[in-house]
Write a protein that holds these residues in place. Structure first.
Motif, PDB file in Angstrom:
ATOM      1  N   GLU A  27       0.862  -1.178   0.000  1.00 18.16           N
ATOM      2  CA  GLU A  27       0.000   0.000   0.000  1.00 18.16           C
ATOM      3  C   GLU A  27       0.898   1.227   0.000  1.00 18.16           C
ATOM      4  N   ARG A  28       0.621   2.163  -0.902  1.00 16.22           N
ATOM      5  CA  ARG A  28       1.439   3.359  -0.993  1.00 16.22           C
ATOM      6  C   ARG A  28       0.647   4.494  -1.624  1.00 16.22           C
ATOM      7  N   VAL A  29       1.115   5.704  -1.417  1.00 15.79           N
ATOM      8  CA  VAL A  29       0.551   6.875  -2.068  1.00 15.79           C
ATOM      9  C   VAL A  29       1.281   7.053  -3.393  1.00 15.79           C
ATOM     10  N   GLU A  30       0.523   7.326  -4.436  1.00 17.51           N
ATOM     11  CA  GLU A  30       1.103   7.554  -5.757  1.00 17.51           C
ATOM     12  C   GLU A  30       0.702   8.948  -6.233  1.00 17.51           C
ATOM     13  N   ILE A  31       1.634   9.619  -6.922  1.00 16.78           N
ATOM     14  CA  ILE A  31       1.314  10.917  -7.482  1.00 16.78           C
ATOM     15  C   ILE A  31       1.652  10.924  -8.967  1.00 16.78           C
ATOM     16  N   ALA A  32       0.966  11.800  -9.688  1.00 11.38           N
ATOM     17  CA  ALA A  32       1.220  12.010 -11.113  1.00 11.38           C
ATOM     18  C   ALA A  32       1.271  13.511 -11.344  1.00 11.38           C
ATOM     19  N   TYR A  33       2.217  13.933 -12.169  1.00  6.13           N
ATOM     20  CA  TYR A  33       2.360  15.349 -12.492  1.00  6.13           C
ATOM     21  C   TYR A  33       1.454  15.686 -13.662  1.00  6.13           C
ATOM     22  N   LEU A  34       0.673  16.747 -13.504  1.00  6.66           N
ATOM     23  CA  LEU A  34      -0.287  17.187 -14.506  1.00  6.66           C
ATOM     24  C   LEU A  34       0.165  18.524 -15.090  1.00  6.66           C
ATOM     25  N   PRO A  35      -0.482  18.987 -16.151  1.00  6.83           N
ATOM     26  CA  PRO A  35      -0.113  20.279 -16.740  1.00  6.83           C
ATOM     27  C   PRO A  35      -0.235  21.431 -15.743  1.00  6.83           C
ATOM     28  N   ALA A  36       0.512  22.476 -16.001  1.00  2.60           N
ATOM     29  CA  ALA A  36       0.487  23.719 -15.217  1.00  2.60           C
ATOM     30  C   ALA A  36       0.879  23.501 -13.762  1.00  2.60           C
ATOM     31  N   GLY A  37       1.716  22.488 -13.496  1.00  4.99           N
ATOM     32  CA  GLY A  37       2.199  22.256 -12.145  1.00  4.99           C
ATOM     33  C   GLY A  37       1.220  21.547 -11.228  1.00  4.99           C
ATOM     34  N   ALA A  38       0.074  21.151 -11.742  1.00  6.15           N
ATOM     35  CA  ALA A  38      -0.914  20.442 -10.933  1.00  6.15           C
ATOM     36  C   ALA A  38      -0.429  19.019 -10.647  1.00  6.15           C
ATOM     37  N   VAL A  39      -1.028  18.412  -9.636  1.00  9.76           N
ATOM     38  CA  VAL A  39      -0.638  17.061  -9.226  1.00  9.76           C
ATOM     39  C   VAL A  39      -1.893  16.249  -8.932  1.00  9.76           C
ATOM     40  N   ALA A  40      -1.869  14.971  -9.303  1.00 14.80           N
ATOM     41  CA  ALA A  40      -2.924  14.027  -8.947  1.00 14.80           C
ATOM     42  C   ALA A  40      -2.342  13.073  -7.905  1.00 14.80           C
ATOM     43  N   MET A  41      -3.182  12.639  -6.965  1.00 12.44           N
ATOM     44  CA  MET A  41      -2.724  11.735  -5.917  1.00 12.44           C
ATOM     45  C   MET A  41      -3.772  10.650  -5.711  1.00 12.44           C
ATOM     46  N   ARG A  42      -3.302   9.419  -5.468  1.00 12.29           N
ATOM     47  CA  ARG A  42      -4.208   8.298  -5.226  1.00 12.29           C
ATOM     48  C   ARG A  42      -3.525   7.281  -4.315  1.00 12.29           C
ATOM     49  N   SER A  43      -4.313   6.358  -3.811  1.00 14.36           N
ATOM     50  CA  SER A  43      -3.800   5.231  -3.047  1.00 14.36           C
ATOM     51  C   SER A  43      -3.629   4.065  -4.012  1.00 14.36           C
ATOM     52  N   SER A  44      -2.573   3.298  -3.850  1.00 12.49           N
ATOM     53  CA  SER A  44      -2.359   2.136  -4.710  1.00 12.49           C
ATOM     54  C   SER A  44      -3.458   1.092  -4.518  1.00 12.49           C
ATOM     55  N   LEU A  45      -4.130   1.108  -3.366  1.00 13.47           N
ATOM     56  CA  LEU A  45      -5.198   0.149  -3.105  1.00 13.47           C
ATOM     57  C   LEU A  45      -6.536   0.589  -3.680  1.00 13.47           C
ATOM     58  N   ASP A  46      -6.639   1.866  -4.070  1.00 12.94           N
ATOM     59  CA  ASP A  46      -7.876   2.395  -4.634  1.00 12.94           C
ATOM     60  C   ASP A  46      -7.533   3.344  -5.794  1.00 12.94           C
ATOM     61  N   PRO A  47      -6.979   2.793  -6.879  1.00 12.52           N
ATOM     62  CA  PRO A  47      -6.504   3.648  -7.971  1.00 12.52           C
ATOM     63  C   PRO A  47      -7.602   4.404  -8.709  1.00 12.52           C
ATOM     64  N   GLY A  48      -8.842   4.049  -8.500  1.00  8.13           N
ATOM     65  CA  GLY A  48      -9.928   4.745  -9.162  1.00  8.13           C
ATOM     66  C   GLY A  48     -10.327   6.049  -8.484  1.00  8.13           C
ATOM     67  N   THR A  49      -9.920   6.219  -7.237  1.00 12.62           N
ATOM     68  CA  THR A  49     -10.210   7.453  -6.515  1.00 12.62           C
ATOM     69  C   THR A  49      -8.972   8.329  -6.576  1.00 12.62           C
ATOM     70  N   VAL A  50      -9.084   9.419  -7.315  1.00 14.72           N
ATOM     71  CA  VAL A  50      -7.935  10.294  -7.550  1.00 14.72           C
ATOM     72  C   VAL A  50      -8.276  11.707  -7.101  1.00 14.72           C
ATOM     73  N   LEU A  51      -7.428  12.255  -6.258  1.00 14.97           N
ATOM     74  CA  LEU A  51      -7.551  13.646  -5.842  1.00 14.97           C
ATOM     75  C   LEU A  51      -6.623  14.480  -6.723  1.00 14.97           C
ATOM     76  N   ARG A  52      -7.048  15.692  -7.039  1.00 15.98           N
ATOM     77  CA  ARG A  52      -6.241  16.561  -7.898  1.00 15.98           C
ATOM     78  C   ARG A  52      -6.039  17.896  -7.218  1.00 15.98           C
TER      79      ARG A  52
END
Length: 97
Positions: free
Chosen positions: A40-65
């Motif tokens: 279980e871990r926190v994952e992040i993805a870099y989005l345009p304009a410096g934004a970031v998405a974050m999710r849990s590896s156990l619940d990849p469908g729930t993404v906070l931005r």
């Protein structure tokens, strides 16, 4: 001219709506070094304009931005200890211990 509270609220809502409208199906997710795929871990993805998405590896469908400003405030707060866990009286200590 400074923004009014209503203008700031409207701008933030617009930014949030634009952020959640982004197609992030092809983003590359990153996690802390040393973590395994099955952990279980926190994952992040870099989005345009410096934004970031974050999710849990156990619940990849729930993404906070987060906008760049929100993410920067979070990271600086975390570095400053704002989110350090305090001992909880009901469990005798920190959840991580």
């Amino acid at each position: 001219m400074a923004e009014t509270a209503e203008e700031i609220k409207a701008r933030k809502e617009r930014e949030r709506d634009e952020l959640y409208a982004l197609d992030i199906s092809g983003v590359e997710w990153h996690s802390a070094p040393g973590t395994e795929e099955h952990e279980e871990r926190v994952e992040i993805a870099y989005l345009p304009a410096g934004a970031v998405a974050m999710r849990s590896s156990l619940d990849p469908g729930t993404v906070l931005r987060y906008t760049e400003a929100e993410w920067r405030a979070f990271v600086l707060g975390a570095r400053d200890g704002e989110f350090d866990l305090e001992p909880a009286p009901h469990n005798g200590g920190l959840a991580a211990q």
